[in-house]
Write a protein that holds these residues in place. Structure first.
Motif, PDB file in Angstrom:
ATOM      1  N   THR A   1       0.844  -1.196   0.000  1.00  0.00           N
ATOM      2  CA  THR A   1       0.000   0.000   0.000  1.00  0.00           C
ATOM      3  C   THR A   1       0.872   1.236   0.000  1.00  0.00           C
ATOM      4  OG1 THR A   1      -0.108  -0.015   2.400  1.00  0.00           O
ATOM      5  CG2 THR A   1      -1.843  -1.181   1.221  1.00  0.00           C
ATOM      6  N   ARG A   2       0.395   2.258  -0.681  1.00  0.00           N
ATOM      7  CA  ARG A   2       1.113   3.521  -0.747  1.00  0.00           C
ATOM      8  C   ARG A   2       0.120   4.632  -0.521  1.00  0.00           C
ATOM      9  NH1 ARG A   2       2.663   3.225  -5.622  1.00  0.00           N
ATOM     10  NH2 ARG A   2       1.038   4.483  -6.550  1.00  0.00           N
ATOM     11  N   SER A   3       0.446   5.525   0.361  1.00  0.00           N
ATOM     12  CA  SER A   3      -0.451   6.621   0.696  1.00  0.00           C
ATOM     13  C   SER A   3      -0.061   7.864  -0.072  1.00  0.00           C
ATOM     14  CB  SER A   3      -0.414   6.905   2.197  1.00  0.00           C
ATOM     15  OG  SER A   3      -0.867   5.793   2.919  1.00  0.00           O
ATOM     16  N   HIS A   4      -1.069   8.627  -0.454  1.00  0.00           N
ATOM     17  CA  HIS A   4      -0.827   9.899  -1.093  1.00  0.00           C
ATOM     18  C   HIS A   4      -0.440  10.916  -0.039  1.00  0.00           C
ATOM     19  CE1 HIS A   4      -2.317   9.013  -5.232  1.00  0.00           C
ATOM     20  NE2 HIS A   4      -2.858   7.995  -4.587  1.00  0.00           N
ATOM     21  N   SER A   5      -0.245  12.144  -0.467  1.00  0.00           N
ATOM     22  CA  SER A   5       0.239  13.183   0.433  1.00  0.00           C
ATOM     23  C   SER A   5      -0.866  13.765   1.291  1.00  0.00           C
ATOM     24  CB  SER A   5       0.882  14.304  -0.399  1.00  0.00           C
ATOM     25  OG  SER A   5      -0.053  14.841  -1.317  1.00  0.00           O
ATOM     26  N   ARG A   6      -2.108  13.325   1.118  1.00  0.00           N
ATOM     27  CA  ARG A   6      -3.215  13.892   1.875  1.00  0.00           C
ATOM     28  C   ARG A   6      -3.375  13.167   3.199  1.00  0.00           C
ATOM     29  NH1 ARG A   6      -7.226  13.989  -3.349  1.00  0.00           N
ATOM     30  NH2 ARG A   6      -5.889  15.271  -4.658  1.00  0.00           N
TER      31      ARG A   6
ATOM     32  N   ASN B   1      -2.284  -4.824   9.426  1.00  0.00           N
ATOM     33  CA  ASN B   1      -3.508  -5.560   9.108  1.00  0.00           C
ATOM     34  C   ASN B   1      -3.990  -5.253   7.694  1.00  0.00           C
ATOM     35  OD1 ASN B   1      -3.511  -6.709  11.624  1.00  0.00           O
ATOM     36  ND2 ASN B   1      -4.932  -5.234  12.506  1.00  0.00           N
ATOM     37  N   LEU B   2      -3.898  -3.971   7.292  1.00  0.00           N
ATOM     38  CA  LEU B   2      -4.299  -3.612   5.941  1.00  0.00           C
ATOM     39  C   LEU B   2      -3.428  -4.312   4.907  1.00  0.00           C
ATOM     40  CD1 LEU B   2      -5.034   0.202   6.298  1.00  0.00           C
ATOM     41  CD2 LEU B   2      -6.688  -1.609   5.932  1.00  0.00           C
ATOM     42  N   ALA B   3      -2.122  -4.388   5.166  1.00  0.00           N
ATOM     43  CA  ALA B   3      -1.229  -5.068   4.226  1.00  0.00           C
ATOM     44  C   ALA B   3      -1.546  -6.553   4.145  1.00  0.00           C
ATOM     45  CB  ALA B   3       0.223  -4.845   4.643  1.00  0.00           C
ATOM     46  N   ALA B   4      -1.891  -7.161   5.285  1.00  0.00           N
ATOM     47  CA  ALA B   4      -2.240  -8.587   5.273  1.00  0.00           C
ATOM     48  C   ALA B   4      -3.530  -8.830   4.498  1.00  0.00           C
ATOM     49  CB  ALA B   4      -2.376  -9.094   6.708  1.00  0.00           C
ATOM     50  N   ILE B   5      -4.509  -7.942   4.661  1.00  0.00           N
ATOM     51  CA  ILE B   5      -5.772  -8.096   3.935  1.00  0.00           C
ATOM     52  C   ILE B   5      -5.548  -7.936   2.439  1.00  0.00           C
ATOM     53  CG2 ILE B   5      -8.059  -7.103   3.607  1.00  0.00           C
ATOM     54  CD1 ILE B   5      -8.009  -6.298   6.547  1.00  0.00           C
ATOM     55  N   VAL B   6      -4.746  -6.934   2.059  1.00  0.00           N
ATOM     56  CA  VAL B   6      -4.473  -6.703   0.645  1.00  0.00           C
ATOM     57  C   VAL B   6      -3.735  -7.889   0.047  1.00  0.00           C
ATOM     58  CG1 VAL B   6      -3.194  -5.252  -0.956  1.00  0.00           C
ATOM     59  CG2 VAL B   6      -4.506  -4.211   0.869  1.00  0.00           C
ATOM     60  N   SER B   7      -2.777  -8.434   0.784  1.00  0.00           N
ATOM     61  CA  SER B   7      -2.022  -9.584   0.281  1.00  0.00           C
ATOM     62  C   SER B   7      -2.926 -10.789   0.087  1.00  0.00           C
ATOM     63  CB  SER B   7      -0.894  -9.913   1.261  1.00  0.00           C
ATOM     64  OG  SER B   7      -0.195 -11.064   0.842  1.00  0.00           O
ATOM     65  N   LYS B   8      -3.879 -10.970   1.005  1.00  0.00           N
ATOM     66  CA  LYS B   8      -4.797 -12.103   0.866  1.00  0.00           C
ATOM     67  C   LYS B   8      -5.696 -11.942  -0.345  1.00  0.00           C
ATOM     68  CE  LYS B   8      -8.106 -14.867   3.473  1.00  0.00           C
ATOM     69  NZ  LYS B   8      -8.782 -15.066   4.776  1.00  0.00           N
ATOM     70  N   SER B   9      -6.126 -10.723  -0.627  1.00  0.00           N
ATOM     71  CA  SER B   9      -7.020 -10.490  -1.766  1.00  0.00           C
ATOM     72  C   SER B   9      -6.273 -10.600  -3.083  1.00  0.00           C
ATOM     73  CB  SER B   9      -7.666  -9.108  -1.646  1.00  0.00           C
ATOM     74  OG  SER B   9      -8.395  -9.003  -0.445  1.00  0.00           O
TER      75      SER B   9
ATOM     76  N   LEU C   1      -8.164  -0.577 -15.107  1.00  0.00           N
ATOM     77  CA  LEU C   1      -8.538   0.014 -13.826  1.00  0.00           C
ATOM     78  C   LEU C   1      -8.750  -1.143 -12.858  1.00  0.00           C
ATOM     79  CD1 LEU C   1      -9.393   2.538 -12.162  1.00  0.00           C
ATOM     80  CD2 LEU C   1     -11.740   2.043 -12.858  1.00  0.00           C
ATOM     81  N   HIS C   2      -7.850  -1.262 -11.881  1.00  0.00           N
ATOM     82  CA  HIS C   2      -7.879  -2.394 -10.953  1.00  0.00           C
ATOM     83  C   HIS C   2      -8.846  -2.112  -9.808  1.00  0.00           C
ATOM     84  CE1 HIS C   2      -4.468  -4.155 -13.031  1.00  0.00           C
ATOM     85  NE2 HIS C   2      -3.869  -2.979 -12.964  1.00  0.00           N
ATOM     86  N   ILE C   3      -9.575  -3.142  -9.419  1.00  0.00           N
ATOM     87  CA  ILE C   3     -10.524  -3.078  -8.302  1.00  0.00           C
ATOM     88  C   ILE C   3     -10.201  -4.233  -7.374  1.00  0.00           C
ATOM     89  CG2 ILE C   3     -12.936  -3.133  -7.608  1.00  0.00           C
ATOM     90  CD1 ILE C   3     -13.646  -2.174 -10.421  1.00  0.00           C
ATOM     91  N   ILE C   4      -9.921  -3.911  -6.107  1.00  0.00           N
ATOM     92  CA  ILE C   4      -9.626  -4.925  -5.095  1.00  0.00           C
ATOM     93  C   ILE C   4     -10.597  -4.730  -3.945  1.00  0.00           C
ATOM     94  CG2 ILE C   4      -7.897  -5.910  -3.563  1.00  0.00           C
ATOM     95  CD1 ILE C   4      -5.759  -4.847  -5.386  1.00  0.00           C
ATOM     96  N   ASN C   5     -11.413  -5.732  -3.703  1.00  0.00           N
ATOM     97  CA  ASN C   5     -12.385  -5.695  -2.612  1.00  0.00           C
ATOM     98  C   ASN C   5     -11.807  -6.468  -1.435  1.00  0.00           C
ATOM     99  OD1 ASN C   5     -14.613  -5.610  -0.961  1.00  0.00           O
ATOM    100  ND2 ASN C   5     -15.770  -7.133  -2.113  1.00  0.00           N
ATOM    101  N   ASN C   6     -11.372  -5.755  -0.408  1.00  0.00           N
ATOM    102  CA  ASN C   6     -10.799  -6.374   0.782  1.00  0.00           C
ATOM    103  C   ASN C   6     -11.822  -6.571   1.890  1.00  0.00           C
ATOM    104  OD1 ASN C   6      -8.101  -6.416  -0.244  1.00  0.00           O
ATOM    105  ND2 ASN C   6      -8.005  -4.225   0.101  1.00  0.00           N
ATOM    106  N   LEU C   7     -13.091  -6.388   1.586  1.00  0.00           N
ATOM    107  CA  LEU C   7     -14.138  -6.571   2.586  1.00  0.00           C
ATOM    108  C   LEU C   7     -14.695  -7.981   2.506  1.00  0.00           C
ATOM    109  CD1 LEU C   7     -16.074  -3.204   2.137  1.00  0.00           C
ATOM    110  CD2 LEU C   7     -14.204  -3.702   3.687  1.00  0.00           C
ATOM    111  N   SER C   8     -15.454  -8.355   3.524  1.00  0.00           N
ATOM    112  CA  SER C   8     -16.087  -9.678   3.556  1.00  0.00           C
ATOM    113  C   SER C   8     -17.509  -9.631   3.017  1.00  0.00           C
ATOM    114  CB  SER C   8     -16.099 -10.216   4.995  1.00  0.00           C
ATOM    115  OG  SER C   8     -16.793  -9.334   5.848  1.00  0.00           O
ATOM    116  N   VAL C   9     -17.852  -8.589   2.268  1.00  0.00           N
ATOM    117  CA  VAL C   9     -19.171  -8.469   1.650  1.00  0.00           C
ATOM    118  C   VAL C   9     -18.992  -8.111   0.182  1.00  0.00           C
ATOM    119  CG1 VAL C   9     -20.345  -7.793   3.777  1.00  0.00           C
ATOM    120  CG2 VAL C   9     -19.332  -6.043   2.334  1.00  0.00           C
TER     121      VAL C   9
END
Length: 872
Positions: free
Chosen positions: A309-314, A625-633, A689-697
């Motif tokens: 994950t990479r965050s923008h400057s905001r 935790n966010l990195a683990a969720i993204v890796s799993k997806s 355009l990539h879409i990654i759903n890291n939710l359980s819904v």
């Protein structure tokens, strides 16, 4: 050029009548004319002026387009300016712009009808912060050129953390030393320093560079290096730091009060450590991010991709510092206190000294209530490096040997999970003392007295002497009853035929003879069998209606329980009937002759995985935790061509959900800027355009494209399953050369809107040559007539297959140069070699020229010359 058509009346005009005259104007030149019409009415002369004006257009345009303050969020902001035509004929306008900032002006040229207003839309893309001050030149028919200034300011959406008390920018919060298990809170303000609303979420950076989790920074270098294994442990940092609220929406220039709570916990170690040396220092970073402004770096999506994950400057970071210390209390003479033996009713005391060994924090203690032991004082506070004496008393209330566990509570402030702002003083740690004591019995002399009355229940063999002092332990009055039909002692004559089943009261129950009794029982005396007076207190006894109601209620519940039991037995009987009433059964006993299966560890069910979507509002997102969720997806295969609309019941239910800010922050749609680079006109370019759903819904993504250049994008709607990645091809196709910068929007579950910026540089079709001047020299070792040859490279820098043709420029003489191939095509982003050959001969020219003609594109000249070497 004026012509009057009228019939003058011969007679006077009567009242109410009129005379019509027609004046026609027929201009013969482009000039304004002026004349007058004379009207004679009786003795009056009226002059009517006549004006003949040439038709013209009168165009006016606003001088400024002010966009004001805008946020750099890749949206397309539109403003309108008006061109007004106050003339009598249509006017033509044209807008010229060659500024640095890309503006989309529609229409850039056109016609304004007379007595009308035409709107011109000016679009600007807010992708780069800066000050906008550009000038558009507008050419208006029959007027001089006008200048229209485009002004605006694009700023970053800035979040700032301010101190709640001082109001200044806050970079770090130092909670200081705390005991393990206690909590401390600090108030801060999150400030939205921008003119637009923003959704934010708090993320705890538990893998940031410079972070420390439980390291003793004051220890030696060897101890710190030995303790670095803690950083690799799976520690849930969200239990240490609590931020309430950790998500929300800020209006323009609004402040939100946030409570940050720090609660250090003692980590379990692989080796034993003395509590006095156990100090854990924490350095964590709390990041406040704008929702959705986080992208995912995906590499090799087709295979097993690794995602980061990479965050923008905001965003804004807030450092959190604190230390955790154990409670160190020592007791003198020790944790086991042995009291002297004492008798029942006596008391012994012991003095215990409590010392606080901590060098940083005071401690508040409290002794719990313990049977047979008393502590004075029960509560107290010890300053750092101080001690206090308490007196423990042993006053037994029964005979025996006592070994009691005295609990010493350590009190401190702890946070309430339901209300973070409410810090309560609670027991967060316990220590134990062992108290030992023995209680012995005294020898007592028994004094007998003569019983002057009726023999009591307890007596000696003769009934003459009883023990004094034993009646004090009797709690109830003596009541002796027996069935009246079972005795005939001293029965009165008139009561000898008494057949009822009444109870007989003994003489020694007089103390309880007036108590309320049961209403349906009778009492008679022991001797005469005379019915005894039965007193019923009306204040305590039930009335007849109350007794009937109680009996009815008792019967109702008895019947209800009986019916439940009957239904249960009926179901069980039906189940057994279904099992044993089997016509296929051949009489084999169950499990007869079967061997028990062998069970391995792989057969045991695995623990259910924790849900990725947590509904607890107090739960904080962490970077690990966010990195683990993204890796799993992202480790799953890419799903393509999913369902465009929710079909199943679960999908419809999920796609109607209103997602929270934390849930939206776990959905990655990107990249946020799709850059096609240089693209040929009349060609088609595709980016994903990539879409990654890291939710359980499930989530429902709908893309809204209003730009003509992106109309070929498909599909525009997809239902993405939980923990799934997919992509949508974004197709760009244009026929106009120039810079393209527009954005399109998408919606999640028809509620949450986002934007994606599309950037492209549309270029005309062209081919490039490796050189414009080619010099041919003889190649040694070749046959005569074939030694003068050289290759030129034709390059295609664009994304479209381009065809070409070589045309020689001969003039009056025939060219001695040839080139092969004379025609062909070059693949996108590739090149092709063409060979130029000079054919020597008598009086042949040593120079030549070719024109490379690109189909639907440019033309390039190639000059060729020969360098002849004469050997003597």
């Amino acid at each position: 050029q004026f012509k009057l058509t009228v019939e003058n009346p011969e007679k006077p005009v009567a009242p109410g009548l009129q005379v019509k005259a027609v004046v026609k104007y027929t201009p013969k030149s482009a000039e304004d004319l002026q004349d007058k019409l004379t009207l004679l009415v009786d003795d009056d002369v009226v002059h009517i002026p006549l004006l003949g004006l040439i038709p013209y257009c009168d165009l006016e345009i606003e001088s400024e387009v002010n966009f004001g303050e805008m946020i750099a969020n890749q949206k397309l902001v539109t403003k309108e300016i008006s061109i007004t035509n106050r003339g009598t004929i249509s006017g033509v306008f044209r807008i010229l712009y060659d500024g640095v900032v890309l503006l989309n002006i529609k229409p850039a040229r056109g016609v304004v009808k007379p007595k009308s207003v035409r709107k011109i839309k000016v679009d600007i893309c807010t992708d780069t912060p800066g000050v906008i001050k550009e000038m558009m030149k507008v050419e208006l028919e029959s007027r001089d050129s006008a200048e229209v200034w485009v002004k605006g300011v694009v700023i970053e959406q800035v979040l700032r953390v301010l101190g709640a008390s001082c109001g200044k920018v806050l970079k770090c919060i130092n909670f200081g030393p705390l005991y393990f298990g206690t909590s401390k809170t600090e108030k801060i303000h999150l400030y939205n320093e921008s003119p637009e609303s923003t959704d934010w979420v708090a993320v705890l950076e538990d893998n940031a560079i410079g972070g420390e989790m439980g390291t003793d920074l004051q220890g030696s270098t060897d101890a710190v290096l030995h303790d670095l294994s803690l950083k690799n442990k799976d520690v849930d940092v969200s239990t240490l730091v609590l931020c309430i609220p950790n998500q929300g929406t800020l209006l323009p220039y609004e402040k939100s009060l946030i409570t940050v709570c720090f609660s250090p916990e003692k980590f379990e170690r692989d080796y034993e450590v003395n509590d006095a040396l156990l100090i854990q220092d924490y350095v964590l970073f709390l990041r406040f991010e704008t929702v959705g402004k986080r992208s995912v770096c995906l590499q090799d999506l087709s295979g097993g991709a690794t995602a980061t994950t990479r965050s923008h400057s905001r965003h804004v970071d807030l450092a959190l510092m604190g230390s955790g210390f154990p409670v160190i209390l020592t007791f003198k003479p020790g944790t086991v206190i042995n009291f002297k033996d004492c008798y029942l009713g006596e008391k012994t005391q012991a003095v215990c000294t409590i010392k606080n060994e901590s060098e940083f924090l005071p401690v508040t203690f409290g002794f719990r209530k313990t049977a047979h032991f008393n502590v004075s004082p029960e509560r107290g506070t010890l300053k750092k490096k101080s001690e206090k004496e308490v007196i423990i008393s042993f006053s037994p209330r029964q005979i025996g040997i006592f070994e009691m566990k005295q609990i010493v509570d350590i009190f401190g402030t702890k946070v309430d999970e339901n209300n973070v702002d409410d810090l309560k003083t609670k027991s967060f740690h316990q220590m134990y003392l062992t108290l030992l004591g023995v209680c012995k019995s005294k020898q007592t002399s028994i004094v007998f007295t003569i019983n002057p009355g009726i023999t009591p229940l307890i007596s000696n063999a003769t009934g003459q002497f009883v023990v004094c002092g034993r009646g004090q332990f009797r709690d109830t009055a003596p009541v002796a009853v027996l069935k009246s039909a079972q005795t005939q002692i001293h029965t009165h004559r008139k009561n000898r035929n008494c057949e009822d089943d009444a109870l007989i009261a003994f003489p020694n129950d007089r103390a309880a003879s007036l108590r309320p009794s049961e209403w349906n029982k009778k009492y008679r005396t022991i001797f005469t069998k005379t019915e005894r007076y039965n007193y019923v207190d009306p204040e305590f006894a039930f009335t007849d209606s109350e007794r009937l109601l109680r009996e009815a209620m008792k019967k109702h519940y008895i019947d209800f329980i009986a019916s439940l039991r009957w239904h249960r037995l009926e179901k069980e009987a039906a189940r057994h009937f279904c099992i044993y009433d089997n016509p296929v059964s051949i009489g084999i006993k169950p499990a007869e002759g079967l061997k028990s299966p062998k069970i391995s560890m792989a057969d045991f069910p695995k623990k259910p995985e924790a849900k990725m979507l947590l509904s607890d509002d107090n739960y904080m997102l962490t970077s690990r935790n966010l990195a683990a969720i993204v890796s799993k997806s992202t480790n799953k295969g890419v799903w393509s061509w999913l369902s465009p609309m929710p079909s199943s019941t679960q999908e419809k239910k999920d796609c109607r959900l209103t997602l929270t800010h934390k849930q939206l922050h776990q959905i990655f749609i990107g990249p946020s800027t799709i850059d096609f680079g240089e693209v040929c006109v009349y060609s088609r370019a595709t980016k994903e355009l990539h879409i990654i759903n890291n939710l359980s819904v499930h989530i429902w993504i709908q893309i809204e494209v209003e730009v003509a250049e992106l109309q070929e994008t498909s599909p525009l709607s997809q239902v993405v399953p939980p923990l799934t990645k997919t992509h949508i091809p974004i197709v760009f196709e244009t026929i106009t050369a120039g810079m393209f910068k527009r954005s399109f929007s998408y919606k999640i579950n028809k509620q949450h809107v986002g934007y994606v910026l599309v950037v492209a540089h549309a270029m005309p079709i062209e081919l490039q040559l490796s050189t414009r001047e080619l010099v041919l020299t003889p190649v040694p070792g070749c046959l005569a007539g074939t030694e003068f040859r050289r290759a030129v490279r034709v390059c295609n820098p664009r994304n479209r297959l381009v065809g070409f043709t070589w045309r020689p420029v001969t003039g009056d003489k025939k060219s001695a140069f040839t080139i092969k191939p004379t025609r062909g095509s070059v693949e996108p982003y590739s090149d092709m070699e063409c060979e130029v050959v000079w054919h020597p001969g008598f009086n042949t020219p040593e120079t030549g020229q070719f024109i490379l003609s690109v189909h639907n594109g440019n033309s390039v000249n190639l000059k060729c010359s020969v360098k002849v070497t004469i050997h003597v």
